[in-house]
Design an enzyme around this catalytic site. Structure first.
Site, PDB file in Angstrom:
ATOM      1  N   LYS A  88       5.223   4.546  -0.716  1.00 51.19           N
ATOM      2  CA  LYS A  88       4.553   4.753   0.617  1.00 51.19           C
ATOM      3  C   LYS A  88       4.977   5.678   1.814  1.00 51.19           C
ATOM      4  O   LYS A  88       3.900   6.215   2.377  1.00 51.19           O
ATOM      5  CB  LYS A  88       4.824   3.239   1.345  1.00 51.19           C
ATOM      6  N   GLU A 110      -1.659  -1.753  10.330  1.00 48.96           N
ATOM      7  CA  GLU A 110      -1.480  -3.037  10.086  1.00 48.96           C
ATOM      8  C   GLU A 110      -0.525  -3.334   8.868  1.00 48.96           C
ATOM      9  O   GLU A 110      -0.387  -2.158   8.135  1.00 48.96           O
ATOM     10  CB  GLU A 110      -2.793  -4.007   9.846  1.00 48.96           C
ATOM     11  N   SER A 374       6.888   2.379  -8.973  1.00 45.64           N
ATOM     12  CA  SER A 374       6.385   2.734  -7.465  1.00 45.64           C
ATOM     13  C   SER A 374       7.256   2.295  -6.436  1.00 45.64           C
ATOM     14  O   SER A 374       7.472   3.027  -5.668  1.00 45.64           O
ATOM     15  CB  SER A 374       4.936   1.975  -7.254  1.00 45.64           C
TER      16      SER A 374
HETATM   17  C1  LIG Z   1       2.659  -1.339  -1.582  1.00 48.35           C
HETATM   18  C2  LIG Z   1       3.332  -0.765  -2.920  1.00 48.35           C
HETATM   19  C3  LIG Z   1       2.236  -1.097  -4.043  1.00 48.35           C
HETATM   20  C4  LIG Z   1       0.782  -1.395  -3.975  1.00 48.35           C
HETATM   21  O1  LIG Z   1       0.053  -0.540  -3.196  1.00 48.35           O
HETATM   22  P1  LIG Z   1      -0.786   0.590  -3.893  1.00 48.35           P
HETATM   23  O2  LIG Z   1      -1.540   1.215  -2.834  1.00 48.35           O
HETATM   24  O3  LIG Z   1      -1.739  -0.153  -4.944  1.00 48.35           O
HETATM   25  O4  LIG Z   1       0.035   1.487  -4.466  1.00 48.35           O
HETATM   26  C5  LIG Z   1       3.128  -0.803  -5.208  1.00 48.35           C
HETATM   27  N1  LIG Z   1       4.168  -0.861  -5.359  1.00 48.35           N
HETATM   28  C6  LIG Z   1       5.195  -0.835  -4.106  1.00 48.35           C
HETATM   29  C7  LIG Z   1       6.695  -0.703  -4.604  1.00 48.35           C
HETATM   30  C8  LIG Z   1       4.426  -1.105  -3.090  1.00 48.35           C
HETATM   31  O5  LIG Z   1       5.460  -0.800  -2.081  1.00 48.35           O
END
Ligand SMILES: *Cc1c(COP(=O)(O)O)cnc(C)c1O
Length: 394
Positions: A88, A110, A374
């Site tokens: 993020k 938000e 992610s």
């Molecule tokens: C917020 C988040 C997501 C989901 O958001 P995307 O916009 O679909 O990437 C996925 N993995 C993690 C670790 C997150 O914090």
């Protein structure tokens, strides 16, 4: 043709469904973004932040034990090692810097579970901007730690006590704030969603994940992967890693949504697999809604996937057949979460564990797979402990 088109559309998805008073602000944002994206000073300042503050480039790690278990080579793109513990920050650093170059002093956003709020507060702090985060009172109760983190980082958390007191109500209040304070305020969206140009801006700031991955896999294996797998909430980590591979037809691109308790139960977050078309958050896309267009509550034990819509570009790429989608249930995800922790010594975010599940279940289709990890799972250990209660640990 490169998308979006001049109207901010990806095929029939996307566009700008925003109040008239915001149109000049969206146009100013688009002009500034297109300008600064080519500006040397902006790019060099962003590169330094990504390198020295966020910790990029992140490694592309060959998960040897998982590979052995599954019979194909599985690499993990380690976005869990980005400062803050997820991808993020790539986006919030980019947009906060854009806000500074546009002369804005104040950032608003938000947040649902608080992850985007924390990433925004971090970026605003380092870049020197005032920061206010809208959050539903129900979410504030559930996510006290993230509220405290945001406050420590110097942000003000504005409680939203209307409607269901969750994300969609926080979105409404943030939009209302923007309408009132549009002169000095920058509205920072956290995924590839919202009215044009946000899906484009967030994609471009997350694109670095795929750009690095391409270089790294070519260096390690001398060829492109057969498949890239990413979880999908709004779609930003997925589009971030997919974008530089869209033209490479030999690479299968797979998005994995939150199957929650199972698609048949209606308790899930799978807008691409099971949603219908409509307008939410200023965009035309695939959504979870009832037959009257009322947005339905999404469900996932992964807080980042608990969103009743998805970015318009992903909806387009799925319709056109370039991106394949599937879903993983909470139960399946939990198994993948445990397996990665035990076999690789990496505790994945529950969001990312959806993609890990898919990789394990479909490994026999490919020889060389990249999974976008992610985020890290420290934030999820209590939810996992709850989910495991009364269950046998593998
Ligand atoms: C917020 C988040 C997501 C989901 O958001 P995307 O916009 O679909 O990437 C996925 N993995 C993690 C670790 C997150 O914090």
């Amino acid at each position: 043709m490169s998308l979006p088109d001049a109207h901010g559309k990806y095929g029939r998805y996307g566009g700008k469904f925003a109040p008239e008073v915001l149109m000049p602000a969206l146009e100013e944002l688009e002009r500034s973004f297109n300008g600064f994206l080519k500006d040397d000073r902006f790019n060099s300042e962003l590169s330094t932040l990504l390198h020295d503050f966020a910790g990029r480039p992140t490694p592309l790690y060959l998960a040897k034990n998982l590979s052995e278990l599954c019979g194909s080579r599985i690499y993990l793109k380690r976005e869990d090692l980005v400062h803050g513990g997820a991808h993020k920050l790539n986006n919030t650093l980019g947009q906060c810097l854009l806000a500074k170059y546009m002369g804005k002093k104040r950032i608003i956003a938000e947040t649902g579970a608080g992850q985007h709020g924390v990433a925004t507060a971090m970026a605003a702090a380092v870049i020197g901007l005032q920061c206010e985060i809208y959050m539903g009172t129900e979410d504030i109760k559930r996510q006290r730690l993230n509220v405290f983190r945001m406050e420590l980082l110097g942000a003000r958390v504005n409680p939203v006590d209307s409607g269901s007191r969750t994300l969609k109500d926080a979105i409404n209040d943030a939009m209302r704030d923007w309408v009132t304070n549009v002169e000095d305020t920058y509205y920072l969206i956290g995924s590839v969603v919202g009215p044009h140009p946000y899906p484009l801006i967030v994609r471009e700031f997350q694109r670095i994940i795929g750009r690095e991955t391409k270089e790294q896999i070519l260096a390690a294996e001398g060829r492109l992967p057969d498949a890239i797998i990413a979880c999908v909430g709004g779609g930003s980590n997925a589009l971030g890693i997919f974008s530089d591979f869209i033209e490479d037809q030999s690479v299968s691109l797979i998005g994995v949504e939150a199957g929650g308790k199972g698609l048949a139960t209606g308790e899930h977050g799978a807008s691409l697999c099971a949603g219908t078309e409509g307008v939410l958050h200023g965009m035309y896309s695939k959504l979870l809604q009832d037959e009257y267009g009322q947005i339905k509550q999404s469900h996932s034990f992964a807080p980042g996937l608990d969103y009743p819509g998805v970015g318009p570009e992903l909806a387009y790429l799925v319709d056109s057949g370039r991106v394949r989608v599937d879903s993983a249930t909470d139960e399946e995800t939990l198994r993948a979460f445990e397996l990665l922790s035990m076999k690789e010594g990496i505790i994945p975010a529950l969001e990312s564990a959806h993609a890990i599940h898919y990789a394990i279940a479909h490994a026999n289709e490919w020889d060389l797979i990249v999974v976008n990890l992610s985020g890290r799972g420290d934030k999820d250990i209590f939810s996992v402990a709850d989910a495991l209660k009364g269950k046998e640990v593998i």
